[in-house]
Design a protein around this motif. Sequence first.
Motif, short mmCIF file in Angstrom:
data_model
loop_
_atom_site.label_atom_id
_atom_site.label_comp_id
_atom_site.label_asym_id
_atom_site.label_seq_id
_atom_site.Cartn_x
_atom_site.Cartn_y
_atom_site.Cartn_z
N UNK A 218 0.81 -1.22 0.00
CA UNK A 218 0.00 0.00 0.00
C UNK A 218 0.85 1.27 0.00
N UNK A 219 2.14 1.15 -0.23
CA UNK A 219 3.00 2.34 -0.12
C UNK A 219 2.76 3.32 -1.25
N UNK A 220 2.42 2.83 -2.43
CA UNK A 220 2.10 3.77 -3.52
C UNK A 220 0.85 4.57 -3.18
N UNK A 221 -0.16 3.90 -2.64
CA UNK A 221 -1.37 4.61 -2.21
C UNK A 221 -1.03 5.64 -1.14
N UNK B 56 3.95 1.12 -10.86
CA UNK B 56 4.54 2.46 -10.75
C UNK B 56 5.43 2.80 -11.93
N UNK B 57 6.15 1.81 -12.47
CA UNK B 57 7.07 2.11 -13.57
C UNK B 57 6.34 2.68 -14.77
N UNK B 58 5.24 2.05 -15.15
CA UNK B 58 4.51 2.52 -16.33
C UNK B 58 3.87 3.89 -16.10
N UNK C 264 1.84 15.23 -9.35
CA UNK C 264 1.54 14.36 -8.22
C UNK C 264 1.76 12.90 -8.59
N UNK C 265 1.36 12.50 -9.79
CA UNK C 265 1.56 11.12 -10.23
C UNK C 265 3.05 10.79 -10.28
N UNK D 190 4.92 8.07 -7.64
CA UNK D 190 5.61 6.87 -8.12
C UNK D 190 7.11 6.96 -7.84
N UNK D 191 7.67 8.15 -7.90
CA UNK D 191 9.08 8.33 -7.59
C UNK D 191 9.36 7.93 -6.14
N UNK D 192 8.50 8.37 -5.22
CA UNK D 192 8.68 8.00 -3.82
C UNK D 192 8.51 6.51 -3.58
N UNK D 193 7.50 5.90 -4.21
CA UNK D 193 7.26 4.46 -4.03
C UNK D 193 8.41 3.64 -4.60
#
Length: 449
Positions: free
Chosen positions: A149-152, A296-298, A340-341, A345-348
């Motif tokens: 759930x880290x991306x969320x 996240x990569x895509x 924001x997107x 994704x960079x943080x995740x």
Amino acid sequence: MKASFQNSLPLSEPLPLRRQRDYRLLWTARTISVTGSEVSKLAIPLTAVTLLTASPSQMGLLTAAASVPALLFGLQSGAIADRLSRHRPLMIACELVSCAAAATVPVAWFLGLLNVTWLITVALVIGSAGVLFKAANFPHIAAVVPPSQRTDAMAGFQACYSVASVGGPSLAGLLVQVLTAPLAVLAEALSFLTSALLLRAIRTPEKNEPAVSRGMWRDVREGLRASITNPVLRTLLGAGVTINFFAMAYTAVYMLYMVNTLNIPKALIGLLIALSGIGGLLGAWATTRLSRRYGENRILLASVIFFPIEILAVGLLNGPLWWKLSLLSLTGMITGGIVVAFATCMGAITLRETTPELRGRVNATMTFAVQGVLALGGICGGALAEIVGLRPVILICAAGIALSTVWIWASPLRPRRPRPAPTPTPDFTPTLHQSLDSAIPSKRYSGLN
């Protein structure tokens, strides 16, 4: 047999983040704290200008004071965070120090002691505490939020910044009007205090394994080495620096260009900025859903393509006011969502690619580089505008930000098509007749080289 059957059962899915008490507390703490900081971004400069009659050079020092701590202590803060077994006590202490520093502004004003030097000192203290807080907060997320759930969670934190960017300036204007600028700074102090109390209520135990320290500068070098030698982290670092350099060069001339070249009414510029914040909220909502489906990569690969759109549209924009406002509103909301997107994704991905004992230092290295380049970008943008004009600088910034696409698309983040497996060569020993036949080319292929 019974034990083995139980072990083979799939693990239960974690509760949605909105139903996890500790995540709600952490998210609310950040939202309140960041909103208070947005209030002070207007209240402190207004205090300096209206009450203390600050000179342009003093205003420059006051503006720079907020970013200086990231350059001075950014790398060391990551080393400190990685040495801790528990990050939350440091986060609470940082918020309390910031609360005390902000509270001195109205007190000094009442006592007749307030001056520009006092405001600069307050900005330095709050900035330093903020650098330490961010270094500890990044690995702390891993303790509160399950890996799936880290991306969320990252999207949620990016949404809180969007909420603050939408509501903060409006709240600041209201508080300054009703309470005067120094008393409006008191709202920032209360926001830091509220954040500290909410963080203290979090119950999730931290089980961080402290990194073995070999000296401050050696620890810092390990964070730098990890950020540069890992191909994915190096890509994110290069893209982040590229984006922020040209984005700040664009920001340096943005207001002049909007007012003097595009003739946008000053009152509507704030509305356009608020629309970007609304786009950020929509981007956070979409990222949590799209990342589950595409990864996240895509999302990162797709989002980076759209980064130059708003700046390019601004640089090429002409026509009546209604057309300018319509296009700026649309592109501003799109860019708000894209930023924001990308940041989510960079943080995740950074969390995913970094070992637990290096998370604080890698995040601090990213922050140091990405934030440190802001001042350089602003200086270059302003200086270049003096030479070539405002519109050429805008277009140069659009082209420069497009370079981040090269960083991302030429990296391991881009999915590679698997190569077809080679056809195995049959293993047999030819007979004498077969060997002779193979040595004599047939008429059908005799023309091929």
